[in-house]
Design an enzyme around this catalytic site. Structure first.
Site, mmCIF file in Angstrom:
data_model
loop_
_atom_site.group_PDB
_atom_site.id
_atom_site.type_symbol
_atom_site.label_atom_id
_atom_site.label_comp_id
_atom_site.label_asym_id
_atom_site.label_seq_id
_atom_site.Cartn_x
_atom_site.Cartn_y
_atom_site.Cartn_z
ATOM 1 C CB SER A 199 -14.262 10.654 -9.324
ATOM 2 O OG SER A 199 -12.928 10.609 -8.869
ATOM 3 N N GLY A 214 15.210 6.805 10.047
ATOM 4 C CA GLY A 214 14.959 8.242 10.155
ATOM 5 C C GLY A 214 15.305 9.005 8.899
ATOM 6 C CD GLN A 239 14.886 -14.577 8.576
ATOM 7 O OE1 GLN A 239 14.249 -14.397 9.610
ATOM 8 N NE2 GLN A 239 15.301 -15.774 8.168
ATOM 9 C CD GLU A 262 -6.618 10.829 -17.186
ATOM 10 O OE1 GLU A 262 -6.449 11.470 -16.133
ATOM 11 O OE2 GLU A 262 -7.602 10.988 -17.948
#
Length: 384
Positions: A135, A345, A284, A247
């Site tokens: 960066s 899973g 729920q 970008e």
């Protein structure tokens, strides 16, 4: 739920979105599994994308492009992300590199490279990151030294998207190592049969395994002096900063589309999965988790929609693009994690799209400038 209506969409863009979605789903998505195994897409896929009008959609027709706007780019980016087609980075090729050439190139450079990029004859890449500089672009060590009517390029780059197939690479170099950011320039290299240029290994990544990401090496590579982008040395850092909002917004666009795909996949799965004698979606906890994810995705879509509108009218600034990039990629990972958990899973099995999304999305918080850098950009605007 219905996807929030985009303020910048019209009837023509809706038709373009529909056709683009069909192309990615039918023409590209079926090959992703094979591409993942070989760690790259086939070279021919670029020419196929060119024939289908998916490359350089916002380039002027005079240079072989589609004559569209950033809206067209955003649609292509969103539909590619939604279809989970990672085997070629059209963002880097069309929405980033092509715009560097369009905005900073000479007329001769535009005529030479853009039409071939639009057809897929040339595959584009931009080489910024190095083994010791990500960066922080000011820390790059690659150099380009003027020698008569050429530049001699030396250095190494890593994490280069489209690195395996790239025929045209914009290399970020220092033409004056003593000048800091003002010594950075952009040099275009055509790599076919180029002495001193070599590709290293394909990098084995956590996710986006079908996308070719490579190391590149430049050992006394000679590039014609006319391949300098911008006609003046030392302008590279400013050029990069000017294009980074585009970008980063495209990264946000992809994150929003991926969130939507993750939620859709999970709603469908929980409708059919039986737990304690009832569909999982009837519990729920499931409904509350999906409600949370839907809320985040809707907020993200609204925000990115506003950013796209600002990009289209020329008012998108660097801090706002940074906000869009870090927050949507962070929320994308969070939403996908919640959705994976609801798969149980099976969410850990790569045959399920949610597992691949989990791995693919993580890099969003890193590329385009890490999210920590995004927050620093925002903070600087607050204390300036």
């Amino acid at each position: 739920m219905d996807t929030p209506k985009k303020s910048w969409m019209d009837a023509d863009l809706t038709l373009f979105q529909d056709s683009t979605r069909r192309l990615f789903e039918k023409e590209f998505a079926p090959d992703e599994a094979r591409w993942r195994k070989q760690q790259h897409a086939d070279r021919e896929i670029w020419r196929k994308a060119g024939r289908m009008g998916l490359l350089c959609v916002s380039m002027p027709e005079a240079y072989g492009g589609g004559g569209g706007t950033f809206a067209h780019e955003a649609i292509v980016a969103a539909e590619q992300a939604r279809a989970m087609v990672h085997g070629f980075s059209n963002n880097v090729h069309s929405a980033i590199l092509a715009h560097y050439i369009l905005n900073y190139g000479t007329e001769a450079q535009k005529q030479r490279w853009l039409p071939k990029m639009a057809t897929g004859e040339l595959v584009g890449a931009i080489a910024m990151s190095e083994p010791g500089a990500g960066s922080d672009l000011k820390s790059i060590r690659a150099t380009a030294t003027r020698d008569g009517d050429a530049y001699v390029v030396n250095g190494a780059k890593t994490f280069i998207t489209n690195g395996l197939h790239a025929d045209l690479i914009c290399v970020v170099v220092k033409t004056d190592p003593a000048a800091g950011s003002r010594g950075i320039s952009l040099i275009m290299l055509e790599t076919r049969d180029l002495p001193g240029f070599r590709r290293g290994r394909l990098l084995e990544k956590l996710g986006q395994k079908s996308l070719d990401t490579a190391e590149l090496f430049f050992d006394a590579v000679r590039a014609p002096a006319c391949n300098l982008l911008g006609e003046e040395e030392g302008r590279g850092f400013a050029q990069l900063m000017q294009q980074l909002p585009r970008e980063r917004l495209l990264i946000a666009v992809g994150a929003v589309a991926t969130m939507r795909r993750a939620i859709d996949e999970t709603v469908a799965y929980t409708r059919t999965r039986q737990v304690f004698g009832q569909p999982l979606i009837d519990l729920q906890n499931t409904r509350f988790k999906l409600a949370e994810c839907e809320t985040v995705a809707t907020i993200a879509a609204r925000f990115v929609d506003d950013c796209i509108a600002r990009q289209l009218d020329g008012t998108l600034d660097l801090p706002t693009a940074a906000m869009a990039k870090w927050w949507t990629t962070q929320m994308n990972c969070q939403v996908i994690d919640e959705c994976l958990q609801l798969h149980g899973g099976y969410g850990y099995m790569l045959e399920y799209p949610i597992a691949r999304m989990y791995a693919d999305a993580r890099v969003g918080k890193i590329y385009g400038g890490s999210n920590e850098i995004m927050k620093e950009i925002i903070a600087r605007g607050l204390v300036a």
